[in-house]
Write a protein that holds these residues in place. Structure first.
Motif, PDB file in Angstrom:
ATOM      1  N   VAL A  13     -70.569 -25.571  39.433  1.00 22.39           N
ATOM      2  CA  VAL A  13     -71.641 -26.259  38.709  1.00 22.39           C
ATOM      3  C   VAL A  13     -71.398 -27.758  38.694  1.00 22.39           C
ATOM      4  CG1 VAL A  13     -72.724 -26.565  36.462  1.00 22.39           C
ATOM      5  CG2 VAL A  13     -72.213 -24.284  37.279  1.00 22.39           C
ATOM      6  N   ASP A  42     -82.146 -24.103  36.595  1.00 25.23           N
ATOM      7  CA  ASP A  42     -81.114 -23.094  36.383  1.00 25.23           C
ATOM      8  C   ASP A  42     -81.671 -21.725  36.768  1.00 25.23           C
ATOM      9  OD1 ASP A  42     -78.677 -21.996  35.648  1.00 25.23           O
ATOM     10  OD2 ASP A  42     -78.509 -23.287  33.887  1.00 25.23           O
ATOM     11  N   ALA A  57     -73.808 -17.073  33.767  1.00 22.41           N
ATOM     12  CA  ALA A  57     -73.769 -18.368  34.446  1.00 22.41           C
ATOM     13  C   ALA A  57     -74.633 -19.409  33.757  1.00 22.41           C
ATOM     14  CB  ALA A  57     -74.216 -18.195  35.901  1.00 22.41           C
ATOM     15  N   ASN A  61     -73.062 -22.830  32.483  1.00 27.10           N
ATOM     16  CA  ASN A  61     -73.521 -24.084  33.101  1.00 27.10           C
ATOM     17  C   ASN A  61     -73.724 -25.152  32.038  1.00 27.10           C
ATOM     18  OD1 ASN A  61     -73.553 -22.991  35.652  1.00 27.10           O
ATOM     19  ND2 ASN A  61     -75.782 -22.827  35.794  1.00 27.10           N
ATOM     20  N   ASN A  65     -70.962 -28.554  30.702  1.00 31.55           N
ATOM     21  CA  ASN A  65     -71.399 -29.940  30.799  1.00 31.55           C
ATOM     22  C   ASN A  65     -71.538 -30.623  29.438  1.00 31.55           C
ATOM     23  OD1 ASN A  65     -72.087 -30.739  33.729  1.00 31.55           O
ATOM     24  ND2 ASN A  65     -72.908 -28.682  33.555  1.00 31.55           N
TER      25      ASN A  65
END
Length: 234
Positions: A13, A42, A57, A61, A65
């Motif tokens: 990612v 996404d 996921a 993701n 971040n």
């Protein structure tokens, strides 16, 4: 194989985001605008931002971040320093001592080693029902705690002052450092979890962040949101 795929998720990612950001930067440098915006899609809506309960996921993701742990997994899963400024490993490979940098949560409050202790205890606590609690296996008493046979306070992690974290293992774990780059091992704010209760992690506003971005605009069911610069990121 399952562990390898899980750990590679964050690196993939971040690498993809970095590539797109570079492209965006090149475009913006050729224009008069100084604003830099990265837009991506996404694979699904976000189930949760609670790192103790995330399993997919899409969630990781976003968490990877907006949150940060001891290390980051960079290109080719190479470890990069996050909140850890130094690491010391005992000769028998079963005690890890990390020194943390001074950093803050997105509300400006101080982040300390106790936030790691709280987060790890919360994840292995059977009441949390974390599906990734098995990744803590090998850390002192983790298996017994998950099985409900020992108290969460017996987990092999302790804060020594504000900026030192000591982790005790039951056996050597060759990939232990890489585990520290996976979101399940990131810190959590006890204040936020307590304040928001069952709402914690169900919408952008029911969270505190310590990563480079803050999450905004996600209501828990909508299909669009933003990540904006976290002014308190170190």
């Amino acid at each position: 194989m399952k562990l390898s795929k899980t750990l590679s998720l964050g690196a993939t990612v971040l690498a993809s985001a970095a590539l797109l950001a570079a492209c965006g930067s090149n475009r913006s440098s050729s224009s008069s605008s100084s604003k830099k915006t990265l837009t991506w899609m996404d694979s699904a809506e976000i189930p949760t931002m609670d790192l103790s309960k995330a399993t997919d996921a899409a969630s990781f993701n976003q968490i990877s971040n907006t949150m940060e742990g001891l290390y980051r997994l960079g290109k080719n899963s190479k470890l990069e320093k996050g909140l850890a400024t130094s690491e010391k490993v005992s000769k028998d490979g079963k005690t890890y001592t990390y020194t943390l940098r001074k950093s803050k949560w997105s509300d400006g409050s101080e982040l300390t080693a106790k936030d790691f202790v709280y987060s790890w205890r919360r994840t292995v606590n059977p009441k949390t029902a974390s599906q990734y609690s098995y990744l803590f296996s090998g850390i002192k008493n983790a298996d017994a705690i998950v099985a409900g046979k020992k108290p969460v306070s017996s987990l092999g992690i302790k804060a020594v002052g504000k900026y030192k974290l000591v982790i005790t293992l039951e056996r050597r774990i060759p990939y232990f450092d890489k585990l520290m780059g996976f979101a399940v091992f990131f810190p959590q704010s006890e204040k936020a979890v307590t304040k928001y209760g069952s709402k914690y992690g169900t919408a952008s506003k029911y969270m505190l962040y310590n990563g480079p971005f803050k999450h905004v605009g996600w209501t828990g069911s909508n299909l669009s949101w933003k990540m904006v610069k976290n002014p308190y990121y170190w």
